[in-house]
Enzyme design. Structure first.
Site, PDB file in Angstrom:
ATOM      1  CB  CYS A  41      -7.711 -54.326  28.795  1.00  0.00           C
ATOM      2  SG  CYS A  41      -7.732 -53.238  27.337  1.00  0.00           S
ATOM      3  CE  LYS A  59     -17.740 -41.267  35.775  1.00  0.00           C
ATOM      4  NZ  LYS A  59     -16.567 -41.079  36.834  1.00  0.00           N
ATOM      5  CD  GLU A 104      -9.434 -56.636  33.521  1.00  0.00           C
ATOM      6  OE1 GLU A 104      -9.560 -57.010  33.870  1.00  0.00           O
ATOM      7  OE2 GLU A 104      -8.515 -56.657  32.352  1.00  0.00           O
ATOM      8  CD  GLU A 131     -13.321 -51.909  22.848  1.00  0.00           C
ATOM      9  OE1 GLU A 131     -12.763 -52.639  23.996  1.00  0.00           O
ATOM     10  OE2 GLU A 131     -13.932 -51.737  21.825  1.00  0.00           O
TER      11      GLU A 131
END
Ligand code: NAP
Length: 517
Positions: free
Chosen positions: A310, A200, A411, A276
């Protein structure tokens, strides 16, 4: 029998969708899901738009799946796992993956364009990225027939051995910043291990993943081995995959907050998880470094993918004696970044992938200003002629940042670099590790001893020395702390997709009566 791209993807320039698009632009239509080896209309999903972040308008209409579509996909994946795929020898699986890799190599330039339309990434970046994925698929294929077990030394009355077995049906959930890379890092090892997959992709970037389905079909994978079902996350296909009792494992790339929710929602079925997640990487520049190279790496990685990586080196830790020099170089480099239309060859940096992401970045820039950091480049939306509706942000640099400011802790996922001064190795390491994250880190020094000493003290899954964002399928990738669970790539790549079975055989068949005396 596979169907051609023209049969799957139609282009329209009329009707409701054109009105939605606003200005008579042509829209691509991906109207089918790929389930059980067939292109099918959604049962209880529908059609959604993929927005071109360079214009803020739809560029494609895409089918999305609902709960019933996920049920069908999981059933197809289970049937393939228990049927032809499960019976296939590992070297035969490897051969299919290699065929797919070759088709991927041929398709990579087109895939890169689709990714850039979906998420706004500059074509030069998407092309470089997608241009290497076939090598990754070859690497994963090479691991398929090397997952042997071992014999366990015991006495002659017992023979015991282990086998490494595929875990079963895998639900793979990917983010919008690197849909093709994330798919590669999951599909490659899962298939090499012998699992079947329901993928997905993120709702913002479904198109490139659907393009992959056609390549799996052309490569000749048995029906149901790979199923691709775009859809929504929390209230749709994503959640249904996570809670589905027929799914043995979820491999997820995305935000930490989403991972926590997935963990809770998946708990009832006790499936396995790999995560992750995000990063806030320290990029340490010691004064003894080759500063020209270090500045190339630090500026390059600060704005790669428009800041939506990331692995971004977004906390640039600079030794005080060279701090002003580095800050000036950042300002000068920011002025050279060409922000523009993603598909233009000249563009260095495209827009942010969505309006929400642009708003988030701008809100962090405001926080940086409020917290007293010194803005030395950018700091505002970028204007691109002819693309007034796009989500462009200037490459931005803050100097005099302290590690407790929000722009150093969170982040942001935007093109915002925070320059933090330090004095000496100990302070560099303390600042580097003073974060909830632990995905990647970089350090620059000409002192070999310092390189080893510092790298050994950093709590991150990948530490780059005198280089940055060097990503290869043969190097394990994943995070310490809040940056995730498990590893992708490397010899470790198949590990999350395997179970160990120990078989213990008595060579005598003698079993004492426990109640004899
Ligand atoms: P996200 O919001 O967490 O979404 C990731 C995926 O999860 C999307 O497909 C999303 O679907 C789906 N999802 C959301 N909520 C869900 C739920 N409750 N149940 C099941 N699925 C759900 O992440 P993102 O914003 O797309 O990606 C950015 C993040 O990914 C950043 O934190 C970045 O650092 C991280 N990332 C990490 C790596 C790595 O290798 N460590 C690589 C790339 C990106 P929808 O699209 O419908 O929301």
């Amino acid at each position: 029998m596979c169907i051609t791209r023209d049969e799957r993807v139609t282009v329209v320039d009329g009707g409701v969708e054109q009105a939605k698009a606003g200005s008579g632009e042509r829209l691509e239509r991906y109207e089918r899901l790929y389930i059980g080896g067939a292109w099918v209309a959604p049962q209880d999903g529908g059609m959604m738009e993929s927005i071109d972040p360079a214009t803020g308008r739809a560029w494609a209409i895409v089918a999305y799946g609902g709960a019933r579509d996920i049920d069908s996909a999981v059933a197809a994946a289970r049937a393939a796992f228990e049927g032809p795929w499960g019976r296939m020898a590992p070297h035969e699986r490897a051969a299919l993956l290699r065929r797919f890799a070759d088709l991927y190599q041929r398709a990579a330039p087109e895939l890169a364009k689709v990714e850039s339309r979906d998420n706004g990434r500059a074509l030069r970046e998407s092309r470089a990225d997608a241009g290497g994925h076939h090598t990754a698929y070859h690497w994963f294929a090479s691991l398929a027939d090397k997952q042997g077990g071992r014999t366990i030394p015991l006495d002659s009355a017992v023979h015991a051995y282990t086998e490494r077995l595929p875990i079963g049906v895998v639900g793979a959930i990917t983010p919008w910043n690197v849909p093709l890379m994330a798919a590669c890092w999951k599909l490659g090892p899962a298939l090499a291990a012998g699992c079947t997959v329901v993928l997905k992709p993120a709702e913002q970037t479904p198109c490139s993943s659907l393009e992959l389905a056609a390549l799996f079909e052309e490569a000749g994978f048995p029906p149901g081995v790979v199923n691709i079902v775009p859809g929504y996350g929390a209230n749709g296909a994503g959640d249904h995959l996570v809670t589905h009792p027929g799914v043995d494992k979820i491999t997820f790339t995305g935000e930490g907050a989403t991972a926590k929710e997935i963990l809770k929602r998946g708990a009832d079925t006790l499936k396995k998880f790999t995560f992750e997640l995000g990063g806030k990487a320290p990029h340490i520049l010691f004064a003894d470094a080759d500063l020209d190279q270090a500045i190339n790496a630090a500026t390059g990685s600060a704005w790669a993918l428009c800041g939506q990586s990331c692995a971004l080196g977004s906390r640039v830790l600079v030794e005080r004696s060279v701090y002003d020099q580095v800050a000036e170089a950042f300002t000068a480099r920011a002025a050279k970044v060409r922000v523009g239309r993603p598909l233009d060859e000249a563009t260095h940096m495209g827009p942010q992938a969505s309006r929400a992401q642009m708003d988030k970045t701008l809100s962090y820039i405001a926080k940086g200003n409020d917290e007293g950091a010194r803005l030395i480049a950018g700091g505002a939306p970028a204007e691109v002629a002819g693309l007034e509706g796009g989500y462009f942000v200037q490459p931005t640099v803050f100097a005099d940042v302290s590690n407790d400011m929000a722009i150093a802790r969170d982040e942001i996922f935007g093109p915002v670099a925070a320059l933090i001064p330090f004095d000496g190795e100990d302070e560099a390491v303390a600042l580097a590790n003073d974060t909830a994250y632990g995905l990647t880190a970089g350090l620059w020094t000409r002192d070999l001893g310092r390189a080893h000493r510092t790298a050994a003290r950093i709590r991150a899954g990948v530490v780059w020395v005198n280089t940055y964002r060097y990503l290869r399928w043969s190097i394990p990738y994943g995070g310490f702390k809040s940056s995730g669970w498990g590893r992708e790539n490397g010899m470790e790549a198949l590990e999350p997709y395997l179970e160990t079975r120990a078989t213990v055989i008595s060579t005598t068949g003698v079993f004492p009566d426990a109640y004899a005396s």
